[in-house]
Design a protein around this motif. Structure first.
Motif, PDB file in Angstrom:
ATOM      1  N   THR A   6       0.832  -1.212   0.000  1.00  0.00           N
ATOM      2  CA  THR A   6       0.000   0.000   0.000  1.00  0.00           C
ATOM      3  C   THR A   6       0.865   1.261   0.000  1.00  0.00           C
ATOM      4  O   THR A   6       0.467   2.277  -0.565  1.00  0.00           O
TER       5      THR A   6
ATOM      6  N   GLU B 248      -3.876  -5.945  -0.863  1.00  0.00           N
ATOM      7  CA  GLU B 248      -4.262  -4.702  -0.202  1.00  0.00           C
ATOM      8  C   GLU B 248      -3.877  -3.503  -1.064  1.00  0.00           C
ATOM      9  O   GLU B 248      -4.600  -2.502  -1.114  1.00  0.00           O
TER      10      GLU B 248
ATOM     11  N   TYR C  99     -12.510 -12.294  -2.804  1.00  0.00           N
ATOM     12  CA  TYR C  99     -11.795 -11.062  -3.165  1.00  0.00           C
ATOM     13  C   TYR C  99     -12.154 -10.585  -4.567  1.00  0.00           C
ATOM     14  O   TYR C  99     -12.199  -9.377  -4.821  1.00  0.00           O
TER      15      TYR C  99
ATOM     16  N   ARG D 104     -11.248 -14.609   7.650  1.00  0.00           N
ATOM     17  CA  ARG D 104     -11.618 -13.363   6.969  1.00  0.00           C
ATOM     18  C   ARG D 104     -12.631 -13.629   5.849  1.00  0.00           C
ATOM     19  O   ARG D 104     -13.638 -12.932   5.742  1.00  0.00           O
TER      20      ARG D 104
ATOM     21  N   PHE E 299     -16.590 -12.358   5.343  1.00  0.00           N
ATOM     22  CA  PHE E 299     -17.090 -11.637   4.168  1.00  0.00           C
ATOM     23  C   PHE E 299     -18.265 -12.382   3.522  1.00  0.00           C
ATOM     24  O   PHE E 299     -19.212 -11.766   3.027  1.00  0.00           O
TER      25      PHE E 299
ATOM     26  N   ALA F 290      -1.991  -0.952   7.535  1.00  0.00           N
ATOM     27  CA  ALA F 290      -2.574  -0.814   6.199  1.00  0.00           C
ATOM     28  C   ALA F 290      -3.456  -2.009   5.869  1.00  0.00           C
ATOM     29  O   ALA F 290      -4.567  -1.867   5.347  1.00  0.00           O
ATOM     30  N   GLU F 291      -2.955  -3.205   6.183  1.00  0.00           N
ATOM     31  CA  GLU F 291      -3.754  -4.411   5.937  1.00  0.00           C
ATOM     32  C   GLU F 291      -5.076  -4.312   6.701  1.00  0.00           C
ATOM     33  O   GLU F 291      -6.161  -4.584   6.163  1.00  0.00           O
TER      34      GLU F 291
ATOM     35  N   VAL G 266      -7.592  -1.821   5.128  1.00  0.00           N
ATOM     36  CA  VAL G 266      -8.222  -2.276   3.885  1.00  0.00           C
ATOM     37  C   VAL G 266      -9.426  -3.162   4.176  1.00  0.00           C
ATOM     38  O   VAL G 266     -10.534  -2.938   3.658  1.00  0.00           O
ATOM     39  N   TYR G 267      -9.242  -4.168   5.033  1.00  0.00           N
ATOM     40  CA  TYR G 267     -10.341  -5.110   5.242  1.00  0.00           C
ATOM     41  C   TYR G 267     -11.433  -4.522   6.138  1.00  0.00           C
ATOM     42  O   TYR G 267     -12.617  -4.826   5.955  1.00  0.00           O
TER      43      TYR G 267
ATOM     44  N   LEU H 289     -13.529  -2.508   3.750  1.00  0.00           N
ATOM     45  CA  LEU H 289     -14.335  -3.342   2.862  1.00  0.00           C
ATOM     46  C   LEU H 289     -15.532  -3.934   3.599  1.00  0.00           C
ATOM     47  O   LEU H 289     -16.606  -4.115   3.019  1.00  0.00           O
TER      48      LEU H 289
ATOM     49  N   GLU I 151     -18.233  -0.909   4.883  1.00  0.00           N
ATOM     50  CA  GLU I 151     -19.108  -0.262   3.902  1.00  0.00           C
ATOM     51  C   GLU I 151     -20.373  -1.073   3.600  1.00  0.00           C
ATOM     52  O   GLU I 151     -21.261  -0.581   2.904  1.00  0.00           O
TER      53      GLU I 151
END
Lengths: 336, 336, 336, 336
Positions: free
Chosen positions: A128, A156, A192, B155, B159, B187-188, B191-192, B195, B198
């Motif tokens: 990232t 990511e 994903y 994970r 989802f 950062a990882e 991101v998740y 996702l 939202e």
């Protein structure tokens, strides 16, 4: 004309993100790889091929990716530069990763296979931190391909790039490019792929790739129109479903569908058909052509590439593409 | 009254997914763990605590998770059953994973710390195959918590559960519950978390947790109203931002904000405050209370739990909660 | 008298290398761990227990090992210091490793089991850089135990320590202490156990442990005399083979064998029997006792420890051991 | 004559164990790999090259190893068979491992480098279950090379093979062949190299390789005679220390030393010098030649191979070797 809102004020036409690797194509064709002795080296990887194809056709193109710190990596960078692709966002790994390899075996035009080396590949180590919001908003369009979602931290990085693209109204093309060997399971892949696809404007894939994405969620599957409708309920404006030798079908959000035909050619191998199709199709759309014309560009480019030895180096220039279109006839009417 | 559309025809009120683990709380308090000698064992893990709290208050509750095939795992299952939580979707790992542990150190009410054992934890091995679409659509609400997003395959399982919840209009609560030790990088995590968030209806987290989610995307950050607005532009209907001792603020999509106060209590430790708050807050919302009343329930439950030794076993029943609310006064007026 | 050449000029009697961990013993005995609620914390790990036992009996003892940078690690260091064990060679991990744990379940004296936490354990991160040739040559004897061979880099550190010991004529005791959960396969275990054992002076293990070492090499197995002879053809001077409740048999290189009896005791649990045996046996040998007397010390120490709650903290002092020997009778005549 | 006790009744002369891989040698020489375009494929790997060289010279040769289940693996098997090497102990991986690759770059005879692909290589997955005691005892000699010690389970398989060789008086040659990229650290390398070397009859390596083995143990190092003496105190009967362009020196247990000279040749690349030397040197020793004559064979074979494009395919037959020796003069007198 097509409905994709490319912002004409942006300096880049297309920025691609993801895999940069090496193809080693057997020089001796028509036999199994056990019997091939020499190989020729080319730049490879789906987004690399598409970027090269787009640049050859005249689009102003950039790349976001990561290279191994070795001779293969430096060869790739040199090739990007030679093809006028901006490599300012192509970083170098310093952890000992290698360049991904694809050895190709061409037994016959119908029997082609690939032997992959993807362990510890540098392209999957993009982070990232290496994604510049400023760079992405300078482009009319972003191309992502599925392989870059296969592992962390590249996954990511792509989701971050995607978020920046959405924020800055960069049109996003998603070439599904599903390669099972880099994924742990079909379920992981589907999760994903779906998370990415629901943010994209144009989704291009084979029927099998769309099935893989739908199976996990217990969607009935295998109905092109339903698949397209599913994505139109998210962000998609254009969905292209490829049926191999039977041609492709594109759906637009107005419920119209467009079938592409094929051009006869002397096929050497099937590798590179999808990437060359995508590059000329994107080129067509970005030049303001309607969907059918852009598909025709795609088919023509694919015909040219599958008659040649490489994927990347075989990509036609605009002059070559136009000459081919003038001198060859599309065969339409594929029914499925 | 609140705007959350709970479907009254569903048999389950709340299904939680994710971490089931063991807390080992030092019996000797007021000293560093180097000097503690004995520990008492409790069920722990944020979604487990919230499910237990919700069940104690009378919600019909289920759990989707994975246990180690050992004595700790069987102890957890027994405790869920004793608390009337449906464990039909709680599977057992057979690959040698262990039960996550949290040793707590209570030096003083202000100085509490946790020593975690999360390597090879069974709860993170939940797979997409273990997620039943049919089970999820039988619930009015789904609770997810951030830790379950930390690693694959858990994970992907979350989802998938989230996708089913959206498809079947199950109200989704997301308790951010960010625990850095199970993640590779901020950062990882961001991101998740983004996702997932939202797609959620109610997002509950600390200011620091929302900052972590916004920093990666170069959002200006630290403005509660802007944070809430960002999520209302996705799916959220209610965003709760916690400011530690200063209380919490809830935003609803109609731009209204609601502040919660606190109840005085003799604090033993701070662990469990967030989970007890969430369980009683969700209970209030599901009983049709308005947001402010539900927050008041949350604060009361938190006050009860932080005065007791455990997190899970300390969760109040409805009678205890009501008695507490009758006999204690909320201190309002926290300003920030 | 015995044939082991301890150099009287060395400042340390015994240096142990390897595992330092935590035992969490259920306070509620006579039931499965699903029903136990509280645990008491002790220092554990076979070489730690042996070093503690030896120090309690009066040997000048040191330890080479690695601790987690947490409260558990600091508790262990404090306990070593309290027991007069030199901890100058006990380093601290700074990579986030944890302290190994062993939860014990005591259903009955005959049904004891252990639930281990060994993932990412600090003790297995000891490196060759942390092995001081100078320290090892200051000791009369070195104790290694099998668990430290289970993973890299601890395995290499032990082999280096062993090489220094051989070079400087430090008598090496090898307590096999085979714990399957830290090894990938029985074959892997056998390879490294054999490579280590062939450099050791005294080898102590159960019949099953010696079988494991011989099976891989297609040795006929299960014959104590043949096992001993195999090791005498390498470096061993003394081989002790333990047969559980039937007692032990020791072979010396002169082909003599010595059987140990047992002492009656009220058994609480069987944990710690081997470690307490080893510590008093080594003590006896280092004090110049003959093999039979040293074995009698071992049996007495074991009887004391298995009647108490812990392994380490239960180790007797010299006065306790002597009192026990005076007031209890050994039961001899075990036949196998 | 030499002192090595080869048992004349055994059906195999030499069994090699370890790495089987692919060399991809740049066809365009005299330039960096960034500029090379085509590559030719050969079988590679030090023990493979030595086995091929030995078989070409007439030794009855077998191989113990593991191949990837792909076209590269099948190519290797075919090449072994064509060269009369028994492949009955060459197994096939079914877990998705790949064939190790070595891309060579030949900038000039003095500047050669290798780009390795060793992640997930099939040869390192050889297991103890695949080592047949019966096969090993049918051979006069066993050749091991260091790379096979780099990772588990191959490492354990080699130690088991070594144990069988010692048990059945098979003469063991150890070609150190140290390749840093497959090892975690120099210390790890030194530990396992030493554990293997102390069981071997003939040890062949460069001065730097012996230094690496001695540094860890604080040996003074860099003195050839002391190095040889160290190994004679274990099992070695012959120690060969290579000094690059300055030639080699061999020590025998009777304290004699033997220097080899070199043959002038038109050098294309330096790869393969060590392997060709080893194969002809072993051939000479097994034919009963004295050490100096065997070294002369080695030097001649090396001169032939470094003037040719490949390592394996360039290995001379006995007739070629003899012709070369008749028609070329050895340059002696290297001083160091």
């Amino acid at each position: 004309m097509n409905a994709l809102p490319f912002d004409p004020t942006r300096p880049f036409d297309l920025v691609a993100i993801g895999r940069l690797c090496i193809d080693l194509n057997a020089n001796e064709t028509g036999r199994p790889m056990e019997e091939t002795v020499t190989f020729t080296k080319y730049v490879g990887g789906s987004p690399a091929n598409i970027a090269i194809g787009a640049a050859r056709l005249g689009l102003r193109t950039g790349f976001i990716g990561k290279l191994a710190d070795d001779q293969m990596g430096r060869f790739i960078r040199g090739y990007l530069q030679t093809n006028n692709i901006d490599d300012s966002q192509v970083t170098v790994d310093h952890t000992g990763a290698v360049t991904g390899l694809a050895f190709t075996e061409i037994k016959s035009p119908q029997e082609c296979s690939i032997l992959m080396y993807r362990d510890h590949a540098a392209d999957l180590l993009l982070t990232t931190e290496e994604i510049s919001e400023d760079y992405i908003r300078q482009s009319k369009a972003l191309l992502i391909s599925g392989t870059a979602l296969a592992q962390s931290p590249s996954r990511e990085a792509v989701f971050l790039a995607l978020e920046y693209a959405v924020k800055h109204e960069v049109v996003v093309f998603f070439d599904l490019d599903y390669r099972p060997y880099t994924w742990k399971s079909a379920a992981e892949t589907a999760v994903y792929y779906n998370l990415a696809a629901e943010k994209c404007d144009v989704i291009i894939g084979t029927r099998e790739e769309f099935d893989m994405m739908e199976n996990l969620y217990n969607e009935p599957g295998a109905d092109d129109r339903a698949t397209a409708a599913r994505w139109f309920s998210r962000q998609a404006k254009l969905v292209v479903i490829k049926h191999g030798g039977k041609g492709s079908i594109a759906y637009t959000a107005d419920e119209a569908s467009h079938r592409s035909g094929i051009f006869r050619t002397k096929v050497l191998k099937t590798f590179g058909a999808g990437d060359s199709y995508a590059s000329a199709f994107i080129f067509g759309l970005m030049k303001g052509e309607d969907v059918s014309t852009a598909m025709r560009f795609g088919s023509a480019s694919a015909s040219l590439v599958i008659s040649r030895h490489s994927c990347s180096d075989a990509m036609p220039t605009r002059a070559e593409l136009e000459l081919f279109l003038e001198s060859n006839e599309e065969i339409t009417g594929a029914a499925y």
